[in-house]
Scaffold this motif. Structure first.
Motif, PDB file in Angstrom:
ATOM      1  N   SER A   1     -75.015  41.666  89.403  1.00 31.75           N
ATOM      2  CA  SER A   1     -75.714  40.527  88.808  1.00 31.75           C
ATOM      3  C   SER A   1     -76.652  40.948  87.690  1.00 31.75           C
ATOM      4  N   MET A   2     -77.254  42.135  87.824  1.00 33.40           N
ATOM      5  CA  MET A   2     -78.228  42.560  86.818  1.00 33.40           C
ATOM      6  C   MET A   2     -77.571  43.078  85.544  1.00 33.40           C
ATOM      7  N   ASP A   3     -76.238  43.213  85.556  1.00 35.20           N
ATOM      8  CA  ASP A   3     -75.550  43.755  84.387  1.00 35.20           C
ATOM      9  C   ASP A   3     -74.819  42.687  83.585  1.00 35.20           C
ATOM     10  N   ARG A   4     -74.964  41.422  83.960  1.00 36.23           N
ATOM     11  CA  ARG A   4     -74.167  40.378  83.315  1.00 36.23           C
ATOM     12  C   ARG A   4     -74.829  39.780  82.083  1.00 36.23           C
ATOM     13  N   ALA A   5     -76.158  39.822  82.020  1.00 37.30           N
ATOM     14  CA  ALA A   5     -76.856  39.228  80.874  1.00 37.30           C
ATOM     15  C   ALA A   5     -76.493  39.962  79.595  1.00 37.30           C
ATOM     16  N   SER A   6     -76.354  39.201  78.514  1.00 43.11           N
ATOM     17  CA  SER A   6     -75.967  39.768  77.232  1.00 43.11           C
ATOM     18  C   SER A   6     -77.079  40.647  76.657  1.00 43.11           C
ATOM     19  N   GLY A   7     -76.664  41.652  75.881  1.00 45.28           N
ATOM     20  CA  GLY A   7     -77.626  42.459  75.145  1.00 45.28           C
ATOM     21  C   GLY A   7     -78.155  43.638  75.922  1.00 45.28           C
ATOM     22  N   SER A   8     -79.331  44.084  75.522  1.00 46.28           N
ATOM     23  CA  SER A   8     -79.953  45.278  76.085  1.00 46.28           C
ATOM     24  C   SER A   8     -80.199  45.133  77.583  1.00 46.28           C
ATOM     25  N   GLY A   9     -80.161  46.278  78.278  1.00 49.95           N
ATOM     26  CA  GLY A   9     -80.475  46.303  79.702  1.00 49.95           C
ATOM     27  C   GLY A   9     -81.907  45.923  79.999  1.00 49.95           C
ATOM     28  N   VAL A  10     -82.732  45.787  78.962  1.00 53.82           N
ATOM     29  CA  VAL A  10     -84.121  45.356  79.161  1.00 53.82           C
ATOM     30  C   VAL A  10     -84.152  44.006  79.870  1.00 53.82           C
ATOM     31  N   PHE A  11     -83.172  43.142  79.567  1.00 52.23           N
ATOM     32  CA  PHE A  11     -83.147  41.821  80.190  1.00 52.23           C
ATOM     33  C   PHE A  11     -82.948  41.915  81.695  1.00 52.23           C
ATOM     34  N   ALA A  12     -82.294  42.967  82.159  1.00 53.47           N
ATOM     35  CA  ALA A  12     -82.093  43.140  83.602  1.00 53.47           C
ATOM     36  C   ALA A  12     -83.297  43.794  84.260  1.00 53.47           C
ATOM     37  N   ARG A  13     -83.941  44.710  83.546  1.00 51.25           N
ATOM     38  CA  ARG A  13     -85.037  45.473  84.142  1.00 51.25           C
ATOM     39  C   ARG A  13     -86.384  44.775  84.032  1.00 51.25           C
ATOM     40  N   ASP A  14     -86.550  43.907  83.047  1.00 51.03           N
ATOM     41  CA  ASP A  14     -87.874  43.346  82.778  1.00 51.03           C
ATOM     42  C   ASP A  14     -88.337  42.313  83.812  1.00 51.03           C
ATOM     43  N   PRO A  15     -87.513  41.316  84.191  1.00 52.43           N
ATOM     44  CA  PRO A  15     -88.033  40.269  85.083  1.00 52.43           C
ATOM     45  C   PRO A  15     -88.244  40.756  86.509  1.00 52.43           C
ATOM     46  N   ASP A  16     -89.166  40.123  87.210  1.00 53.64           N
ATOM     47  CA  ASP A  16     -89.394  40.424  88.622  1.00 53.64           C
ATOM     48  C   ASP A  16     -88.314  39.794  89.490  1.00 53.64           C
ATOM     49  N   ALA A  17     -87.705  38.729  88.991  1.00 52.97           N
ATOM     50  CA  ALA A  17     -86.597  38.090  89.695  1.00 52.97           C
ATOM     51  C   ALA A  17     -85.537  37.709  88.676  1.00 52.97           C
ATOM     52  N   LEU A  18     -84.301  38.115  88.945  1.00 55.30           N
ATOM     53  CA  LEU A  18     -83.185  37.762  88.072  1.00 55.30           C
ATOM     54  C   LEU A  18     -82.223  36.906  88.888  1.00 55.30           C
ATOM     55  N   ILE A  19     -82.064  35.666  88.501  1.00 56.94           N
ATOM     56  CA  ILE A  19     -81.149  34.731  89.166  1.00 56.94           C
ATOM     57  C   ILE A  19     -79.926  34.586  88.277  1.00 56.94           C
ATOM     58  N   ASP A  20     -78.757  34.939  88.810  1.00 54.31           N
ATOM     59  CA  ASP A  20     -77.549  34.974  87.998  1.00 54.31           C
ATOM     60  C   ASP A  20     -76.523  33.966  88.505  1.00 54.31           C
ATOM     61  N   LEU A  21     -75.922  33.227  87.563  1.00 56.54           N
ATOM     62  CA  LEU A  21     -74.930  32.211  87.886  1.00 56.54           C
ATOM     63  C   LEU A  21     -73.555  32.655  87.404  1.00 56.54           C
ATOM     64  N   VAL A  22     -72.564  32.637  88.308  1.00 57.32           N
ATOM     65  CA  VAL A  22     -71.192  32.976  87.948  1.00 57.32           C
ATOM     66  C   VAL A  22     -70.293  31.831  88.386  1.00 57.32           C
ATOM     67  N   GLU A  23     -69.395  31.412  87.514  1.00 54.99           N
ATOM     68  CA  GLU A  23     -68.521  30.293  87.845  1.00 54.99           C
ATOM     69  C   GLU A  23     -67.426  30.735  88.802  1.00 54.99           C
ATOM     70  N   LEU A  24     -67.113  29.858  89.742  1.00 54.39           N
ATOM     71  CA  LEU A  24     -66.043  30.099  90.709  1.00 54.39           C
ATOM     72  C   LEU A  24     -64.773  29.408  90.233  1.00 54.39           C
TER      73      LEU A  24
ATOM     74  N   GLU B   1     -63.287  34.355  95.883  1.00 56.67           N
ATOM     75  CA  GLU B   1     -63.663  35.653  95.310  1.00 56.67           C
ATOM     76  C   GLU B   1     -63.918  35.495  93.823  1.00 56.67           C
ATOM     77  N   LEU B   2     -64.891  36.249  93.320  1.00 59.65           N
ATOM     78  CA  LEU B   2     -65.209  36.195  91.898  1.00 59.65           C
ATOM     79  C   LEU B   2     -64.106  36.843  91.079  1.00 59.65           C
ATOM     80  N   GLU B   3     -63.920  36.288  89.886  1.00 64.40           N
ATOM     81  CA  GLU B   3     -62.990  36.894  88.937  1.00 64.40           C
ATOM     82  C   GLU B   3     -63.450  38.317  88.655  1.00 64.40           C
ATOM     83  N   ASP B   4     -62.499  39.262  88.750  1.00 59.70           N
ATOM     84  CA  ASP B   4     -62.909  40.651  88.546  1.00 59.70           C
ATOM     85  C   ASP B   4     -62.638  41.102  87.123  1.00 59.70           C
ATOM     86  N   SER B   5     -62.843  42.378  86.903  1.00 61.18           N
ATOM     87  CA  SER B   5     -62.735  42.917  85.550  1.00 61.18           C
ATOM     88  C   SER B   5     -61.445  43.696  85.350  1.00 61.18           C
ATOM     89  N   ARG B   6     -60.405  43.387  86.124  1.00 59.86           N
ATOM     90  CA  ARG B   6     -59.149  44.098  85.963  1.00 59.86           C
ATOM     91  C   ARG B   6     -58.493  43.750  84.636  1.00 59.86           C
TER      92      ARG B   6
END
Length: 753
Positions: free
Chosen positions: A528-551, A667-672
């Motif tokens: 979940s922390m690797d899905r946001a676009s751009g720099s990894g700062v977006f994953a590391r900076d917030p105290d809580a990261l809520i991620d939405l993935v379509e089923l 199951e979530l769509e994978d990266s195959r």
């Protein structure tokens, strides 16, 4: 405090020129000139008015003379700003450091002028005017740069006594380069007047310290905003010299004026006029904090300063020193900031071990503490803005959000994308869709900034200034791409960007919540922390990261959900209209069967009008289900244990936690690779083709039976079936064409027995 003891320009943000009378608009110009600002400052502010005419401010500026300037001062601007909502900074705000656009409010004190010992200056023993001027030119200019200077002057006399009060410079010359002047001076045999012109000994001579374009002597003729002038005649020259050196100002040239002051030509190295203005404001404020009462009329980059090598009223104008203090602006600025940072001192853990501070209260139970930061990430069409509005309402009302209890409090929703009417209507629509009464609607403030956005590092201080007394529990910023500065793939630039959220959270003591989009491509195989676009700062900076993935939904799953929803309505209808029948004939197994519940419904409720009320509700619910999307919420938390994924539906305009459990097994769509995913899709398609056809026929049959029960003596129309199932009429035609039990004639559907 005098008006020019602080920067008046930020106050103009509170004065709308379009609302002023002509005289009030002119008075603002008078006041700016009186306080040492420029015509460009007045012109820039005036452009927000539809009545603005290019060049008008500059033309009027030159007419602002005489007694008029004595009757209108900076107090005019402060009063108009107060009328527009500005409030002077309180004492509780004195320790805050915000941004260039705000007044410097830290101490910034390096020296104590009352204790510093003066440093004497001495006239050159071997007076060499050519050497003085040449050294000055070589220090400040490139050989190819045009230099503006003035040797001609005229006296200003007292109207009553006729005595000369002071000598004023003319426009002067600006048509030669530093290289040309140096060469001609070297050949002058000491006759500087032959090169530069003779000056009145009572007046001395002047020079412009920034390079010019050779076409004029105004601000617009400056080609490089390299230096600023610091001058003060309110203290002895030896004290001025000592403070300049103690402040370590990056001085390129220090010139004795031949009178009461030293002219410090300070390196500001600005890239443009706007940056020059900000740096000069900062420089002057630091000087004033340390006892130098700066002449603020010297702000202009085209300002004249005293030229060494000339005599003024019997005193030599000479170079005291060159290239002293810090090497450049950046080095000096960082030094000042480091000396005056507001960072806490290190503390010994042992001192706090038995008396730990209280943790910040939980704003969202088990997810986010008050004063912390949260990022919501997801792809387009995930309804991220709706999720933020739902969160705003949940916080304002003290309700649940996606199954998490929220602490009640005030919320500021910063709307950067929607126009004002759309934003207000959206809040009302979401309130109604959530089934909530606006009992605490006053807890929500909306700041509508569409079309008025500025980069986040400029928005942050403005947001803080407007929010200091509001006691917000949370500030929600939607969306951040509108205020994003720099390259989102650059860790350094994104760290600077997200630091603005820290500033807001720290200054206001509230949580900062914002959303960001996913990177391109499949996301299911990522954390979940690797899905946001751009720099990894977006994953590391917030105290809580809520991620939405379509089923990925299929027809079977949608049908199951639609059947369950319809069954609940059938059950409610029986309980409300024929409870005795419900208790006697409806079993627990029947509650799970759409066909059985529909039969019970039709049998127990004979009134066609009443049945129509419930079937219309079923149509609306089924339609909403057919157009809804499924989502899985995952998270990365700094303060709390990882939560179990939350499955939810998004059906405009709200999200709803899935209580049926039908989404949990997806199951979530994978990266195959695409070819592998395509093979799987094809295989599953072949496997379910027969089942899908069977489901379509069952759906058609159920819809026909239900619809025909409303008017048993009339034919069923294609439109009625499409509305009941929640599909297009063309789809009904396809269903009928592949059926052996139905035919379509003139828009009517007939069932073959």
């Amino acid at each position: 405090m005098a008006e020019n003891d602080f920067n008046l320009l930020p106050l103009l943000d509170y004065i709308d020129p379009s609302t002023l009378s002509y005289q009030d608009w002119v008075n603002v110009g008078f006041a700016l000139k009186h306080e040492g600002y420029t015509a460009m400052d007045w012109d820039t502010w005036s452009q927000a008015d539809s009545r603005y005419k290019k060049g008008e401010c500059f033309a009027k500026w030159d007419t602002f003379q005489g007694n008029n300037l004595g009757t209108v001062t900076g107090a005019t601007i402060t009063q108009l700003a107060k009328d527009g909502g500005w409030q002077p900074a309180s004492k509780s705000q004195e320790a805050r450091s915000l941004d260039w656009d705000d007044t410097i409010d830290r101490d910034y004190k390096v020296v104590d002028k009352d204790w510093i010992e003066g440093q004497e200056i001495h006239e050159p023993k071997n007076w060499n005017p050519v050497h003085e001027i040449t050294r000055y030119l070589e220090t400040l200019f490139e050989a190819s740069e045009n230099v503006g200077y003035v040797t001609e002057s005229y006296p200003k006399t007292n109207d009553e006594t006729g005595e000369v009060e002071k000598w004023l410079p003319t426009k002067g010359a600006y048509d030669r380069t530093a290289g040309q002047l140096i060469e001609e001076l070297s050949k002058s045999n000491g006759d500087i007047g032959a090169v530069l012109g003779d000056a009145h000994e009572e007046a001395g001579a002047w020079i412009r310290f920034n390079p010019m374009d050779g076409k004029g002597a105004k601000n617009e003729n400056v080609t490089d905003f390299r230096y600023s002038l610091v001058e003060s005649d309110s203290m002895p020259v030896d004290k001025q010299y000592a403070i300049y050196k103690e402040l370590d100002l990056p001085i390129a040239a220090l010139v004795y004026s031949g009178n009461k002051s030293l002219h410090a030509i300070v390196k500001v190295d600005a890239g443009n006029y706007d940056e020059y203005r900000k740096r000069v404001d900062y420089l002057y404020k630091v000087c004033q904090k340390n006892g130098i009462i700066v002449d603020t009329q010297n702000r202009n980059p085209s300002r004249l300063s005293r030229m060494p090598g000339f005599v003024r009223n019997g005193h030599k104008q000479f170079l005291v020193d060159t290239n002293i203090g810090k090497a450049n602006w950046e080095e000096w600025y960082q030094w000042i900031e480091d000396l005056n940072d507001d960072l806490p001192d290190p503390e010994t853990l042992a001192d706090e071990w038995d008396n730990m501070p209280d943790l910040a209260p939980e704003l969202i139970k088990g997810v986010l503490r008050q004063g912390h930061k949260m990022l919501i990430a997801g792809p387009s069409k995930a309804g991220k803005s709706f999720a933020l509005i739902e969160l705003s309402i949940a916080l304002a009302e003290g309700k649940e959000w996606l199954g998490w209890q929220c602490e009640q409090g005030k919320v500021l929703y910063v709307n950067l994308e929607l126009d004002r009417p759309s934003a207000l209507h959206r809040f009302k629509d979401v309130y109604e869709a959530m089934g909530l009464l606006p009992a605490n609607i006053k807890n929500i403030d909306i700041w509508n900034l569409r079309g008025k956005t500025v980069p986040m590092d400029k928005l942050a201080p403005k947001l803080i200034r407007r929010s200091l007394k509001k006691n917000y529990q949370a500030v929600i910023i939607d969306p951040i791409y509108k205020v994003l500065t720099g390259d989102e793939n650059s860790a350094d630039q994104m760290a600077h960007f997200t630091n603005q959220f820290d500033k807001v959270a720290t200054e206001l003591g509230c949580s900062v919540i914002y959303c960001h989009h996913h990177s391109k491509g499949a996301q299911g195989g990522k954390k979940s922390m690797d899905r946001a676009s751009g720099s990894g700062v977006f994953a590391r900076d917030p105290d809580a990261l809520i991620d939405l993935v379509e089923l990925e939904l299929n027809e079977d799953l949608i049908k199951v959900r639609a059947d369950k929803a319809a069954n609940k309505i059938y059950q409610r209808a029986l309980q409300e209209r024929n409870l005795a029948y419900y208790q006697q004939y409806v079993s627990l197994d029947d509650l799970e069967s759409n066909a059985q519940m529909r039969q019970h419904f039709e049998k127990a409720i004979g009134d066609v009008v009443v049945r129509r009320l419930y079937t219309d509700e079923i149509k609306r619910v089924v339609h909403a289900i057919n157009i809804s999307t499924g989502w899985r919420v995952e998270g990365t938390l700094r303060e709390f244990a990882k939560f179990q994924p939350v499955n939810m539906w998004f059906s405009y305009p709200v999200h709803e936690v899935d209580t049926t459990g039908v989404l949990s097994d997806i199951e979530l769509e994978d990266s195959r690779p695409n070819w592998q995913k395509a093979t799987k899709v094809a295989r599953e398609s072949r496997k379910s083709k027969k089942q899908n056809a069977k489901d379509r026929q069952e759906s058609l049959n159920n819809a026909f039976d239900a619809t025909s029960s409303f008017h048993p003596d009339e034919p069923v129309t294609k439109k009625e079936l499409a509305e009941y199932i929640g599909v297009k009429e063309r789809t009904i035609e396809n269903y009928v064409n592949e059926s052996e039990n139905f035919v379509l004639k003139n828009g009517k559907i007939l069932k073959i027995d």
